[in-house]
Design a protein around this motif. Structure first.
Motif, PDB file in Angstrom:
ATOM      1  N   LYS A   1       6.770   8.095   3.547  1.00  0.00           N
ATOM      2  CA  LYS A   1       8.137   7.899   3.080  1.00  0.00           C
ATOM      3  C   LYS A   1       8.646   6.546   3.566  1.00  0.00           C
ATOM      4  O   LYS A   1       8.176   6.011   4.564  1.00  0.00           O
ATOM      5  N   PHE A   2       9.625   6.008   2.832  1.00  0.00           N
ATOM      6  CA  PHE A   2      10.284   4.780   3.274  1.00  0.00           C
ATOM      7  C   PHE A   2      11.418   5.160   4.226  1.00  0.00           C
ATOM      8  O   PHE A   2      12.579   5.257   3.832  1.00  0.00           O
TER       9      PHE A   2
ATOM     10  N   LEU B   1      12.051  -9.209   4.916  1.00  0.00           N
ATOM     11  CA  LEU B   1      13.072  -8.201   4.620  1.00  0.00           C
ATOM     12  C   LEU B   1      13.499  -8.235   3.154  1.00  0.00           C
ATOM     13  O   LEU B   1      13.616  -7.186   2.513  1.00  0.00           O
ATOM     14  N   ASP B   2      13.742  -9.425   2.598  1.00  0.00           N
ATOM     15  CA  ASP B   2      14.185  -9.524   1.201  1.00  0.00           C
ATOM     16  C   ASP B   2      13.128  -8.983   0.247  1.00  0.00           C
ATOM     17  O   ASP B   2      13.457  -8.325  -0.750  1.00  0.00           O
ATOM     18  N   ILE B   3      11.852  -9.262   0.538  1.00  0.00           N
ATOM     19  CA  ILE B   3      10.776  -8.776  -0.323  1.00  0.00           C
ATOM     20  C   ILE B   3      10.661  -7.255  -0.202  1.00  0.00           C
ATOM     21  O   ILE B   3      10.432  -6.553  -1.195  1.00  0.00           O
ATOM     22  N   TYR B   4      10.816  -6.750   1.016  1.00  0.00           N
ATOM     23  CA  TYR B   4      10.762  -5.292   1.230  1.00  0.00           C
ATOM     24  C   TYR B   4      11.842  -4.587   0.407  1.00  0.00           C
ATOM     25  O   TYR B   4      11.562  -3.593  -0.284  1.00  0.00           O
ATOM     26  N   LYS B   5      13.064  -5.073   0.465  1.00  0.00           N
ATOM     27  CA  LYS B   5      14.151  -4.465  -0.300  1.00  0.00           C
ATOM     28  C   LYS B   5      13.886  -4.583  -1.798  1.00  0.00           C
ATOM     29  O   LYS B   5      14.200  -3.675  -2.575  1.00  0.00           O
ATOM     30  N   ASN B   6      13.308  -5.707  -2.194  1.00  0.00           N
ATOM     31  CA  ASN B   6      12.991  -5.942  -3.593  1.00  0.00           C
ATOM     32  C   ASN B   6      12.030  -4.873  -4.117  1.00  0.00           C
ATOM     33  O   ASN B   6      12.148  -4.402  -5.245  1.00  0.00           O
TER      34      ASN B   6
ATOM     35  N   ALA C   1       0.838  -1.200   0.000  1.00  0.00           N
ATOM     36  CA  ALA C   1       0.000   0.000   0.000  1.00  0.00           C
ATOM     37  C   ALA C   1       0.877   1.256   0.000  1.00  0.00           C
ATOM     38  O   ALA C   1       0.628   2.212  -0.750  1.00  0.00           O
ATOM     39  N   LYS C   2       1.905   1.270   0.841  1.00  0.00           N
ATOM     40  CA  LYS C   2       2.799   2.428   0.913  1.00  0.00           C
ATOM     41  C   LYS C   2       3.533   2.634  -0.412  1.00  0.00           C
ATOM     42  O   LYS C   2       3.605   3.766  -0.924  1.00  0.00           O
ATOM     43  N   TYR C   3       4.056   1.567  -0.968  1.00  0.00           N
ATOM     44  CA  TYR C   3       4.776   1.660  -2.244  1.00  0.00           C
ATOM     45  C   TYR C   3       3.864   2.230  -3.331  1.00  0.00           C
ATOM     46  O   TYR C   3       4.247   3.135  -4.086  1.00  0.00           O
TER      47      TYR C   3
END
Length: 307
Positions: A213-214, A229-234, A182-184
């Motif tokens: 903001k991120f 975490l990996d998906i977030y960075k992706n 949602a934020k993205y």
């Protein structure tokens, strides 16, 4: 754990139980998953389709069977859909198996979907608007789909409202994926709102978007949802695009070399074609099935031209 996301990055899938086997015998190459996890391989081998209904051919593999065949079929369908866009599962070092490859794509369900987004893809605008006007949604995933459909229609304000409500309502600890998607998407929508929305509440909407903001999210996710975490960075770093463009560029170069060698009497493998196809299919599925707004049409065009 991964509610809200249907297609995971390759490097994440390979680390998950039950897909994961031993480190040197687990991996995804093009459209195939390779594993030496015998229990997982045998389970997937036992899934069969009869008249569109999925079932287990070996009942002993179901330790706690669900109550009805319909319940079982729906649960198995979720498992099969989760593997998308993997088409094959191959065994590595499994001596007891009678076969070494499972054609997962034969279990895919191609019945016409009636949701708002699929109606839009069929250009059924009347039915799409009827479905969007309903307030009956059973899950956050369905709400994400609604917001994404509004975006595809070009109704950026309605899309903003849906994603902003998800962003406010999502529990960061319990629903980090829904919160992050949602934020993205809100950050992507901000560009469209600035350019195309000029109604009376424009200033108020933009103020809300400017506050998003991120910042510090990675520290929070590391503490409360490390599996994500990996998906977030992706998502945050648009690694999903960098990975596919690198893969397609490499495949394109290999295809040019194949053409040159073939023209001059040489021979070579055709796996570069499969790699290019798999990379683009995985990228497109990642956006489309996870309802991720990718508003850089120039980059998408550059990628598509190479195919």
């Amino acid at each position: 754990m991964f509610e809200g996301i249907k297609v995971l990055p390759v490097d994440v899938i390979s680390k998950l139980h039950p897909f994961k086997g031993t480190d040197d015998k687990t991996g995804i190459s093009n459209l195939s998953l390779r594993t030496d996890n015998e229990e997982f391989f045998n389970f997937m081998s036992s899934i069969v389709s009869a008249n569109g209904v999925l079932k287990i051919s070996d009942n002993e593999l179901f330790i706690n069977p669900l109550k009805t065949p319909t319940d079982i079929s729906e649960k198995l369908r979720d498992i099969i859909n989760f593997s998308n866009p993997i088409r094959y599962i191959t065994s590595d070092g499994l001596e007891k198996t009678l076969k070494n490859q499972i054609c997962v794509h034969l279990l895919f369900h191609y019945e016409m979907c009636t949701c708002e987004r699929c109606n839009l893809e069929r250009l059924n605008f009347v039915r799409t608007k009827e479905l969007l006007s309903t307030n009956t949604y059973n899950s956050t995933y369905e709400l994400l789909r609604k917001g994404y459909t509004y975006y595809l229609l070009g109704d950026y304000y309605e899309s903003f409202k849906v994603f902003y409500n998800i962003y406010l309502d999502a529990d960061k600890k319990l629903q980090p994926i829904n919160y992050t998607i949602a934020k993205y998407n809100l950050l992507r929508l901000k560009v469209f709102i600035k350019s195309f929305y000029f109604e009376g509440d424009r200033v108020d909407v933009l103020k809300k978007l400017e506050r998003i903001k991120f910042i510090n999210d990675e520290r929070f996710i590391t503490q409360f949802a490390p599996y994500f975490l990996d998906i977030y960075k992706n998502l945050k770093d648009m690694k999903f695009y960098d990975d596919v463009i690198e893969s397609v560029d490499d495949s394109f170069t290999q295809i040019q070399k194949i053409y040159y060698r073939d023209k001059n009497g040489g021979s070579d493998s055709i796996t570069a074609f499969e790699k290019m196809q798999a990379s683009f299919l995985r990228f497109n599925s990642y956006l489309d099935h996870n309802f991720i707004i990718f508003n850089n049409y120039k980059k998408y065009g550059i990628l598509a031209k190479k195919l």
